[in-house]
Design a protein around this motif. Structure first.
Motif, short mmCIF file in Angstrom:
data_model
loop_
_atom_site.label_atom_id
_atom_site.label_comp_id
_atom_site.label_asym_id
_atom_site.label_seq_id
_atom_site.Cartn_x
_atom_site.Cartn_y
_atom_site.Cartn_z
N UNK A 59 0.85 -1.20 0.00
CA UNK A 59 0.00 0.00 0.00
C UNK A 59 0.89 1.26 0.00
N UNK A 60 1.55 1.54 -1.11
CA UNK A 60 2.50 2.66 -1.13
C UNK A 60 1.88 4.01 -0.80
N UNK A 61 0.58 4.16 -1.11
CA UNK A 61 -0.08 5.46 -0.87
C UNK A 61 -0.19 5.79 0.62
N UNK A 62 -0.03 4.80 1.49
CA UNK A 62 -0.14 5.02 2.93
C UNK A 62 1.20 5.34 3.59
N UNK A 63 2.28 5.31 2.82
CA UNK A 63 3.60 5.66 3.38
C UNK A 63 3.79 7.16 3.20
N UNK A 64 3.82 7.89 4.32
CA UNK A 64 3.86 9.35 4.27
C UNK A 64 5.30 9.87 4.41
N UNK A 65 5.44 11.19 4.23
CA UNK A 65 6.76 11.83 4.24
C UNK A 65 7.58 11.57 5.50
N UNK A 66 6.99 11.62 6.72
CA UNK A 66 7.81 11.38 7.91
C UNK A 66 8.52 10.02 7.88
N UNK A 67 7.82 8.99 7.35
CA UNK A 67 8.44 7.67 7.31
C UNK A 67 9.53 7.63 6.22
N UNK A 68 9.33 8.35 5.13
CA UNK A 68 10.38 8.44 4.11
C UNK A 68 11.64 9.10 4.68
N UNK A 87 23.92 4.40 8.13
CA UNK A 87 24.68 3.18 7.82
C UNK A 87 25.66 3.35 6.66
N UNK A 88 25.36 4.28 5.74
CA UNK A 88 26.25 4.53 4.60
C UNK A 88 26.53 6.03 4.52
N UNK A 89 27.72 6.37 4.06
CA UNK A 89 28.12 7.77 4.04
C UNK A 89 27.62 8.43 2.75
N UNK A 90 26.55 9.21 2.90
CA UNK A 90 26.04 10.01 1.79
C UNK A 90 26.12 11.50 2.14
N UNK A 91 27.10 11.85 2.94
CA UNK A 91 27.25 13.24 3.37
C UNK A 91 27.40 14.17 2.17
N UNK A 92 26.62 15.24 2.17
CA UNK A 92 26.70 16.24 1.10
C UNK A 92 25.89 15.90 -0.13
N UNK A 93 25.16 14.77 -0.09
CA UNK A 93 24.45 14.31 -1.29
C UNK A 93 22.95 14.17 -1.01
N UNK A 94 22.08 14.80 -1.81
CA UNK A 94 20.63 14.60 -1.64
C UNK A 94 20.25 13.16 -2.00
N UNK A 95 19.29 12.61 -1.26
CA UNK A 95 18.81 11.24 -1.50
C UNK A 95 17.33 11.29 -1.84
N UNK A 96 16.92 10.51 -2.83
CA UNK A 96 15.50 10.39 -3.18
C UNK A 96 14.98 9.03 -2.74
N UNK A 97 13.81 9.03 -2.07
CA UNK A 97 13.17 7.78 -1.64
C UNK A 97 11.84 7.64 -2.37
N UNK A 98 11.64 6.50 -3.02
CA UNK A 98 10.38 6.23 -3.71
C UNK A 98 9.73 5.00 -3.12
N UNK A 99 8.41 5.05 -2.96
CA UNK A 99 7.64 3.88 -2.51
C UNK A 99 6.76 3.45 -3.69
#
Length: 436
Positions: free
Chosen positions: A402-411, A421-433
């Motif tokens: 039910x991807x529509x129920x996953x809201x921004x705070x959980x992303x 857990x991984x070094x992504x310092x300085x880099x924007x990350x995109x999360x898709x459900x």
């Protein structure tokens, strides 16, 4: 890298509404409340397969009505200098005003493509009224209604037809990382670049500018090799006021779009100002790596807590994207320049980082099992699989029932755990459900 299209005109003619339609989002503000969004003046648009960047000049005008005219004039002058094409928006309801004539007078002198858009033409009667705008001496005009979108197709057809062809990309140069130095005027960009290049000019070769505006400098010292996109030495017109926020953003757009990592220089004596923030969010919006260098640190009176307090203030302004390296330097005394270079290269490597799918699933699925998305309307979300997408910037997809129920705070929770857990310092990350 894209062509830049600037939307100019006096206030309240519908520039922001037209801008929203071009970028297909209600991103620019269309009321009198300022500061509603951080990046309301810049976006990307595409028409007939041709992508271009759009600058809405309207949002940069601040202050009372009596200073509007001077501000508009400066912005039009800068747009003429920097943009590849200009859309001049006027209002059919009010007809030609003295301010419209003033803008038209400036635009008549230039050879760049100028498109005259007569806005608020939403019926046949107003179509006839629009004929008046031939008197501006800009030739053909296009009648549009920004709110409904009427007429914008014809205007955009003409726009993509007149946009100049982009120069060929130097393939050899493209193989190297591209770092651009950006910041508000007088932050010390030129001093920083000169300090990096030093007197040993034999290690530097100038590549003919990949764009009309910026010079790529091949940097090869201390074990580092990359292309430095220098916006600091771009020609300046004396009549363009350098304290204009619009100036900083307009100058930075081209360099940021054509780079991998943005080195944002701020002036330690002035703090992290609105213009610095605009440039930072411009880089973040373009999904570029960012490192912040606090220059002129030698001029600041310090105690044992100065660095920490200053850094905390910057991170407060950057929320929610606070995982950005901040280095305190002095271009004048060459303090910590090597550390700044190391940090920039590290951000570039973070941006290229790829996490094996099995390793990513092992870590994230256990975490999701322990901290699942909150139930909504009695329905429980189950995430069974996740992976990093094969994209130039870090993007992750989680497959759920039910991807529509996953809201921004959980992303944001998922993003924070990835960063832990991984070094992504300085880099924007995109999360898709996505639905599994």
């Amino acid at each position: 890298m894209n062509n830049i299209v600037a939307i100019v005109g006096r206030p309240n003619v519908g520039k922001s509404t037209f801008f929203n339609r071009l970028i297909k989002r209600r991103e620019a503000i269309v009321d009198s409340v300022s500061g509603v969004t951080r990046d309301r003046n810049y976006g990307k648009s595409e028409w007939n397969g041709k992508e271009f960047s759009v600058i809405d000049t309207g949002g940069y005008i601040k202050g009372s009505d009596d200073i509007f005219e001077g501000e508009i004039r400066r912005q039009v002058e800068l747009a003429i200098d920097e943009a590849d094409a200009i859309i001049f928006v006027v209002d059919v309801e009010e007809g030609i005003t003295p301010m419209d004539e003033e803008v038209a007078k400036l635009l008549r002198k230039v050879t760049k493509p100028i498109l005259l858009a007569v806005n608020k033409v939403d019926n046949a009667m107003r179509e006839k009224d629009a004929v008046e705008f031939y008197n501006l001496g800009l030739g053909e005009y296009y009648t549009i209604a920004s709110i409904s979108g009427s007429g914008t197709g014809e205007l955009l057809d003409k726009l993509v037809e007149v946009l100049p062809e982009l120069p060929e990309v130097n393939e050899e140069a493209e193989q190297l990382p591209r770092f651009c130095v950006v910041g508000r005027p007088n932050a010390g960009k030129s001093s920083f670049i000169n300090a990096l290049i030093g007197e040993d000019r034999f290690v530097v070769t100038d590549i003919a500018g990949t764009t009309r505006d910026s010079i790529d400098t091949r940097y090869n010292r201390f074990g580092f090799e990359f292309n430095l996109v220098d916006t600091a030495g771009i020609r300046r017109k004396a009549k363009v006021k350098e304290d204009l926020e619009f100036y900083s953003v307009m100058r930075s757009v081209r360099a940021i779009e054509h780079s991998d990592v943005c080195i944002l220089l701020i002036d330690a004596t002035r703090g992290f100002e609105g213009q610095d923030q605009s440039i930072f969010w411009l880089a973040e919006k373009n999904r570029k790596g960012v490192i912040i260098l606090v220059n002129k640190w030698d001029l600041v009176e310090k105690d044992t807590m100065s660095t920490r307090d200053y850094e905390n203030k910057i991170r407060e302004e950057l929320q929610p994207f606070t995982d950005v390296p901040i280095v305190f330097i002095s271009a004048l005394t060459k303090q910590r320049l090597l550390k700044a270079l190391e940090g920039t290269v590290k951000v570039y490597e973070n941006r290229k980082q790829r996490i094996p799918t099995s390793k990513f699933n092992d870590y994230m699925l256990k975490l999701i099992e322990a901290y699942p998305p909150p139930a909504l309307k009695g329905k429980y979300v189950k995430i069974k699989y996740c992976m990093q997408l094969p994209t130039p910037t870090p993007q992750f997809v989680f497959f759920a029932n039910l991807p529509q129920y996953v809201k921004e705070p959980y992303k944001r929770f998922l993003e924070n755990k990835i960063r832990e857990n991984w070094d992504f310092s300085g880099v924007p990350i995109d999360i898709y459900i996505r639905e599994k």
